[in-house]
Design an enzyme around this catalytic site. Structure first.
Site, PDB file in Angstrom:
ATOM      1  CD  GLU A   1      92.415  61.845  58.071  1.00  0.00           C
ATOM      2  OE1 GLU A   1      91.825  62.219  59.102  1.00  0.00           O
ATOM      3  OE2 GLU A   1      93.109  60.879  58.310  1.00  0.00           O
TER       4      GLU A   1
ATOM      5  CD  GLU B   1      96.608  56.580  57.337  1.00  0.00           C
ATOM      6  OE1 GLU B   1      95.447  56.067  57.751  1.00  0.00           O
ATOM      7  OE2 GLU B   1      97.185  57.763  57.468  1.00  0.00           O
TER       8      GLU B   1
END
Ligand code: G3I
Length: 400
Positions: free
Chosen positions: A183, A298
């Site tokens: 991220e 995810e």
């Protein structure tokens, strides 16, 4: 170094819709309503499991796990009665730790490493003949208090490299892949190249990403090194911009010879609103041109705005899984899909609180293939159908 050549990408295409539809108990329309009669009565074990269906297509299906919840000694003795432990063993051929390999759990103090839970998961995966992904070596969240209190521009580089050297070496040769940096892109922060303003950017500068990848490659030359991010799935202006910035990062890495083998698309999806489409497909194809694999890392589907009870939620969630996996698994450089947990009982979406919390009616989310009682939902069937709809191609990465 792991081979990332084009030869590893083998071609997969999807069967026609008729093959999918023919297998369904009931189809009540496309997105927003995809339901199966009595999913809880469906056989999910053995040949009916997600891991068996994935292995038959040369794919890896997996889930995030919390090692604390696994009855590993019972499993090792062949007599665990714990349903969660059994479910993880039966359904997944690849695992990832939901939190146990992050800095927070691994680094209680600046001088110590606590591998207890991560090692428990490694032992379980070995017993259950499963691969393992590492998550993650460099992130701005879940960092220990001592790090934020003591890191500065003089020592941050050394702290980051030391952590990666020790952790990656600890698991050397045992992992399928590592999320090296997690991220790092956030265009709204206004930094060059869309980089996110993080502790690592502030203290080391933009080179921290490259540093992390090069350090990880030296410490574990076998793991496939991955850049992992969220909010890059949709064709909305914000997500399209973020996806473009991720591509810029990947191209820069490739141009500079930074060791990277894959990009992780987290895939935290929403049952309502716009859905992934052409932009993500093009992104995956651009990654292929760079000899990068794409991992669905995810996946889950929230039902924040779905009106109705559990059946309405399940139908909406299943529709998203089916469409999404059809989209991404059609691409030959996508060999892996993991859900972020496997039962709604343990989903992070059911642990959010306050302004983050989810449904207006206070009902629990049902974002995963199994529900709070570990019964399969329509999402289980959708996942299995989407996996089956890929033509059989063995990439050599899967284990049964
Ligand atoms: O284990 C402690 C427990 O001892 C303590 O009593 C409790 C009190 O709050 O906290 C527990 O730790 C929590 C941990 O989850 C286990 O439940 C942490 O506070 C909490 O911050 C942690 O949240 C995790 C979060 O990442 C931050 O690490 C979520 O479970 C996990 O689902 C989430 O996962 C992230 C991915 O890593 C990156 N992508 C987004 C995804 C969802 O946010």
């Amino acid at each position: 170094m792991t081979d990332t050549g084009k030869s590893r990408f083998t071609r997969r295409q999807f069967c026609g819709n008729s093959a999918i539809l023919g297998c369904l108990g009931a189809l009540t329309g496309r997105l927003g309503a995809w339901a199966v009669d009595s999913p809880s009565a469906i056989s999910t074990n053995g040949a009916g499991s997600l891991r068996a269906h994935a292995a038959a297509r040369g794919l890896l299906y997996g889930t995030a796990v919390m090692p604390q919840l696994l009855d590993i000694d019972g499993f090792a003795a062949g007599k665990t009665a714990d349903p969660y432990t059994q479910l993880i063993a039966k359904q997944a051929n690849i695992l990832v730790a939901e939190t146990s390999m992050k800095w927070g759990p691994l680094r209680p103090t600046p001088d110590t490493f606590d591998f207890t839970q991560a090692d428990r998961m490694m032992r379980f995966a070995s017993l259950a003949d499963q691969r393992v992904r590492g998550h993650n070596l460099c992130w701005h969240e879940n960092v220990p208090g001592w790090l934020t209190a003591t890191a500065n521009k003089d020592n941050a580089r050394q702290i980051l490299t030391h952590h990666i050297e020790v952790v990656a070496a600890h698991f050397r040769g045992k992992l399928h892949s590592w999320d090296v940096v997690n991220e790092a892109i956030k265009p709204t922060d206004g930094l060059p190249d869309g980089l996110r303003k993080t502790i690592w950017f502030d203290l080391i500068g933009p080179d921290y990403l490259e540093l992390a990848f090069r350090t990880a490659a030296a410490a574990d030359p076998q793991a496939k090194l991955t850049y992992n991010d969220y909010g890059i799935e949709l064709d909305t202006p914000a997500q399209s911009e973020k996806r473009a910035k991720v591509l810029v990062l990947l191209r820069r890495f490739k141009a500079k010879g930074v060791p990277i083998h894959a990009v992780g698309v987290q895939s935290h999806l929403d049952a309502t609103g716009p859905q992934p489409g052409r932009g993500l497909r093009e992104f995956i194809r651009e990654a292929a041109k760079m000899d990068l694999e794409v991992y669905i890392t995810e996946m889950d589907v929230n039902t924040h705005a779905v009106v109705g009870g559990p059946d309405a939620q399940d139908a909406a969630v299943a529709a998203v899984y089916l469409d999404y996996l059809r989209l991404v698994l059609a691409e030959p450089n996508v060999p892996i899909a993991l859900t972020w947990g496997i039962t709604s009982a343990n989903s992070w979406l059911n642990k959010l609180h306050g302004s983050q919390s989810t449904r207006a009616d206070g009902a629990r989310e049902r974002p995963l293939p199994f529900d709070d009682d570990l019964k399969p939902t329509s999402a289980f069937v959708a996942l299995r159908e989407a996996i089956d709809a890929t033509h059989t191609v063995m990439t050599g990465v899967a284990k049964s």
